[in-house]
Design an enzyme around this catalytic site. Sequence first.
Site, PDB file in Angstrom:
ATOM      1  N   LEU A  49       6.573   7.258 -18.818  1.00  0.00           N
ATOM      2  CA  LEU A  49       6.091   6.115 -19.584  1.00  0.00           C
ATOM      3  C   LEU A  49       6.522   4.837 -18.882  1.00  0.00           C
ATOM      4  O   LEU A  49       7.686   4.671 -18.530  1.00  0.00           O
ATOM      5  CB  LEU A  49       6.669   6.156 -20.998  1.00  0.00           C
ATOM      6  CG  LEU A  49       6.256   5.002 -21.903  1.00  0.00           C
ATOM      7  CD1 LEU A  49       4.779   5.086 -22.267  1.00  0.00           C
ATOM      8  CD2 LEU A  49       7.118   4.967 -23.152  1.00  0.00           C
ATOM      9  N   PRO A 108       4.267   8.865 -12.693  1.00  0.00           N
ATOM     10  CA  PRO A 108       5.321   8.175 -13.436  1.00  0.00           C
ATOM     11  C   PRO A 108       5.445   8.636 -14.877  1.00  0.00           C
ATOM     12  O   PRO A 108       4.491   9.122 -15.491  1.00  0.00           O
ATOM     13  CB  PRO A 108       4.879   6.711 -13.374  1.00  0.00           C
ATOM     14  CG  PRO A 108       3.386   6.793 -13.337  1.00  0.00           C
ATOM     15  CD  PRO A 108       3.079   8.018 -12.516  1.00  0.00           C
ATOM     16  N   LYS A 129      -5.516  12.200 -16.912  1.00  0.00           N
ATOM     17  CA  LYS A 129      -4.672  12.099 -15.721  1.00  0.00           C
ATOM     18  C   LYS A 129      -4.652  13.407 -14.949  1.00  0.00           C
ATOM     19  O   LYS A 129      -4.690  13.421 -13.704  1.00  0.00           O
ATOM     20  CB  LYS A 129      -3.250  11.684 -16.116  1.00  0.00           C
ATOM     21  CG  LYS A 129      -3.159  10.319 -16.776  1.00  0.00           C
ATOM     22  CD  LYS A 129      -3.770   9.227 -15.900  1.00  0.00           C
ATOM     23  CE  LYS A 129      -3.722   7.866 -16.556  1.00  0.00           C
ATOM     24  NZ  LYS A 129      -4.382   6.811 -15.761  1.00  0.00           N
ATOM     25  N   VAL A 149       0.127  -1.463 -13.856  1.00  0.00           N
ATOM     26  CA  VAL A 149       0.750  -0.964 -12.628  1.00  0.00           C
ATOM     27  C   VAL A 149       0.110  -1.614 -11.405  1.00  0.00           C
ATOM     28  O   VAL A 149       0.795  -2.047 -10.467  1.00  0.00           O
ATOM     29  CB  VAL A 149       0.635   0.566 -12.535  1.00  0.00           C
ATOM     30  CG1 VAL A 149       1.165   1.067 -11.188  1.00  0.00           C
ATOM     31  CG2 VAL A 149       1.396   1.226 -13.663  1.00  0.00           C
ATOM     32  N   GLY A 150      -1.207  -1.692 -11.403  1.00  0.00           N
ATOM     33  CA  GLY A 150      -1.904  -2.281 -10.266  1.00  0.00           C
ATOM     34  C   GLY A 150      -1.468  -3.707  -9.992  1.00  0.00           C
ATOM     35  O   GLY A 150      -1.302  -4.117  -8.840  1.00  0.00           O
ATOM     36  N   VAL A 169     -16.197   1.477 -10.982  1.00  0.00           N
ATOM     37  CA  VAL A 169     -15.807   2.742 -10.347  1.00  0.00           C
ATOM     38  C   VAL A 169     -16.912   3.791 -10.402  1.00  0.00           C
ATOM     39  O   VAL A 169     -16.833   4.811  -9.724  1.00  0.00           O
ATOM     40  CB  VAL A 169     -14.508   3.313 -10.957  1.00  0.00           C
ATOM     41  CG1 VAL A 169     -13.329   2.409 -10.642  1.00  0.00           C
ATOM     42  CG2 VAL A 169     -14.647   3.559 -12.449  1.00  0.00           C
TER      43      VAL A 169
END
Length: 303
Positions: A189, A187, A164, A19-20, A67
């Site tokens: 899948l 979102p 998530k 996605v990124g 992170v």
Amino acid sequence: MDQEKSHSCCCVLDASTYVGFWILKKLLSRGYSVHAAIRKNGDSEIEETIREMEATEERLVVYDVDVLDYQSILVSLKTCNAVFCCLDSPEGYDEKEVDLEVRGAINVVEACGRTESIEKIVFSSSLTASIWRDNIGTQKDVDEKCWSDQDFCRNKKLWHALAKMLSEKAAWALAMDRRLNMVSINPGLIVGPSVAQYNPRPTMSYLKGAAQMYENGVLAYVDVKFLADVHIRAYEDVSACGRYFCFNQIVNTEEEALKLVESLSPLIPMPPRYESVMQGSEVYEERLRNNKLSKLVEAGSAC
């Protein structure tokens, strides 16, 4: 998009996620400068592509981040007006990864609170953060007000959903405490170009319990290009707020289920009985609602 935002700088963290990467590409195509913050997860094909892009794209700068290392996040956010937080585990999800993702989300939001330039956080979550609980089959509407049940996810070992849900809740709690402007995109899948090649394990982690999702009318998918557009729209629209369910199609018939399986080949083998002819006609009730997203995409938004 106004002229001022077209020249602003955005950070995508982690830009090497499926996605990124698509958000990064869309931002560059729309005239933004981009800080591509990449977690060191080995030499993935997407990471290699981004580093090659940096050599020819003057509006792209790549940063290596951890992170769990607060300072490395701060460096990648410098001069940025927005951060697209797209944390995902390339190796899939287990109980240990749940904790790592929650800690990562907290560090990203905390770092945003320590910068003066960040105007908005667009947090990429998942529908799995909202759809898992004991009574899902009896609930008429599943929308942005819903959250997955933590105990249910732990008992069923639904680690993707748990990661998530807990990371998004932690991000929301900290963002509200720090009075930061945050929007989350949840979102279904994610499908799209070469998804089976570039995003195999997160995809399979999402699909744990897919049969139950399907039967309960909460299995849905979204094209990654549309999803990237929605993320950017959520940044650009000053009235965007809260959570947004994002999907193109709810899978509640065998025909739709077959289309989904085909789009994920070869991750999921084609069921033998479907190789020559479709069989079965059962239709399951749709429970997911994304009216709020429709308003955002059409022009406005609503809390």
